[in-house]
Design a protein around this motif. Structure first.
Motif, mmCIF file in Angstrom:
data_model
loop_
_atom_site.group_PDB
_atom_site.id
_atom_site.type_symbol
_atom_site.label_atom_id
_atom_site.label_comp_id
_atom_site.label_asym_id
_atom_site.label_seq_id
_atom_site.Cartn_x
_atom_site.Cartn_y
_atom_site.Cartn_z
ATOM 1 N N ASP A 122 7.517 -93.325 -51.726
ATOM 2 C CA ASP A 122 8.667 -92.858 -50.913
ATOM 3 C C ASP A 122 7.850 -91.655 -49.839
ATOM 4 O O ASP A 122 6.758 -91.078 -50.447
ATOM 5 N N VAL A 123 8.514 -91.095 -48.978
ATOM 6 C CA VAL A 123 8.109 -90.012 -48.347
ATOM 7 C C VAL A 123 8.136 -88.424 -48.942
ATOM 8 O O VAL A 123 9.154 -88.470 -49.834
ATOM 9 N N VAL A 124 7.103 -87.933 -48.893
ATOM 10 C CA VAL A 124 7.139 -86.547 -49.426
ATOM 11 C C VAL A 124 6.733 -85.606 -48.382
ATOM 12 O O VAL A 124 5.993 -85.756 -47.363
ATOM 13 N N ILE A 125 7.668 -84.439 -48.315
ATOM 14 C CA ILE A 125 7.738 -83.298 -47.275
ATOM 15 C C ILE A 125 6.862 -82.448 -47.800
ATOM 16 O O ILE A 125 6.878 -81.830 -48.918
ATOM 17 N N TYR A 126 5.597 -82.132 -46.952
ATOM 18 C CA TYR A 126 4.706 -81.228 -47.527
ATOM 19 C C TYR A 126 4.459 -80.072 -46.417
ATOM 20 O O TYR A 126 4.345 -80.286 -45.179
ATOM 21 N N PRO A 127 4.789 -78.901 -47.022
ATOM 22 C CA PRO A 127 4.799 -77.815 -45.890
ATOM 23 C C PRO A 127 3.416 -77.463 -45.533
ATOM 24 O O PRO A 127 2.321 -77.429 -46.295
ATOM 25 N N VAL A 128 3.409 -77.005 -44.285
ATOM 26 C CA VAL A 128 2.052 -76.792 -43.744
ATOM 27 C C VAL A 128 2.181 -75.189 -43.317
ATOM 28 O O VAL A 128 3.052 -74.703 -42.800
ATOM 29 N N ASP A 129 1.060 -74.522 -43.997
ATOM 30 C CA ASP A 129 1.286 -73.015 -43.753
ATOM 31 C C ASP A 129 -0.208 -72.562 -43.938
ATOM 32 O O ASP A 129 -0.717 -72.147 -44.932
ATOM 33 N N VAL A 130 -0.804 -72.507 -42.675
ATOM 34 C CA VAL A 130 -2.254 -72.069 -42.490
ATOM 35 C C VAL A 130 -2.189 -70.754 -41.889
ATOM 36 O O VAL A 130 -1.576 -70.388 -40.837
#
Length: 183
Positions: free
Chosen positions: A75-83
């Motif tokens: 299933d879809v996993v929401i992954y935060p991008v914080d660079v």
């Protein structure tokens, strides 16, 4: 790729601030690696810092959320991008190679700058580097995906104790090889 470029040395020197957002259309390698972007774009800010330890520098900040596929349940996993990284710019690889190995600090990198530095390539590379190798839900239901318990292994046998193969039970994996080699 996007035609959006910057002069990394000028951005650093003028302490310019550039803000924008990029879609997957201008980041094809990222598009191949993820399912999609939650908001349709990744926001970025590039802030020129002048000189950091005698080199022109800028801070790249990227934020947004990407959709990945869970390695357990698909299933879809929401992954935060914080660079948020500081980049010190050098003119060429030789200049980068001349820097001491311990010159990089945490949250900082040395890169070869350019008068036509692609923002899309820069953002794409940093997001790709930050993606998890094995995306997983924190609370993924894995009951249906538990591997079967392997049967208990028998005690190792001595060489002389091995059962004899019955006539006709012998496997011959290369039996047809001679016929293939004749062609």
């Amino acid at each position: 790729m996007s035609n959006l470029t910057l002069d990394s040395f000028e951005v650093a020197r003028k302490k310019s601030v550039l803000e924008g957002a990029l879609s997957l259309e201008v980041m094809p390698e990222l598009a191949d690696a993820i399912e999609g972007l939650v908001e349709g774009e990744l926001a970025y800010t590039i802030e020129g810092l002048g000189q950091v330890r005698d080199l022109p520098a800028a801070r790249l900040t990227i934020s947004g959320e990407v959709e990945l596929t869970c390695a357990r349940c698909n299933d879809v996993v929401i992954y935060p991008v914080d660079v948020s990284m500081v980049y010190r710019f050098v003119e060429n690889e030789a200049q980068a190679d001349a820097l001491p190995l311990d010159d990089d600090r945490e949250g900082e990198d040395v890169v070869v700058g350019s008068r036509a530095f692609s923002i899309a390539d820069w953002v794409q590379e940093e997001v790709l580097l930050g993606l998890p190798a094995l995306p997983l839900h924190e609370d993924c239901e894995t009951d249906a995906y538990e591997p079967e318990v392997a049967p208990k292994k028998k005690a190792p046998q001595k060489v002389g104790d091995q059962p004899k193969a019955k006539q006709g039970d012998t496997q011959r994996p290369f039996a047809g090889l001679d016929q293939l080699l004749k062609h």
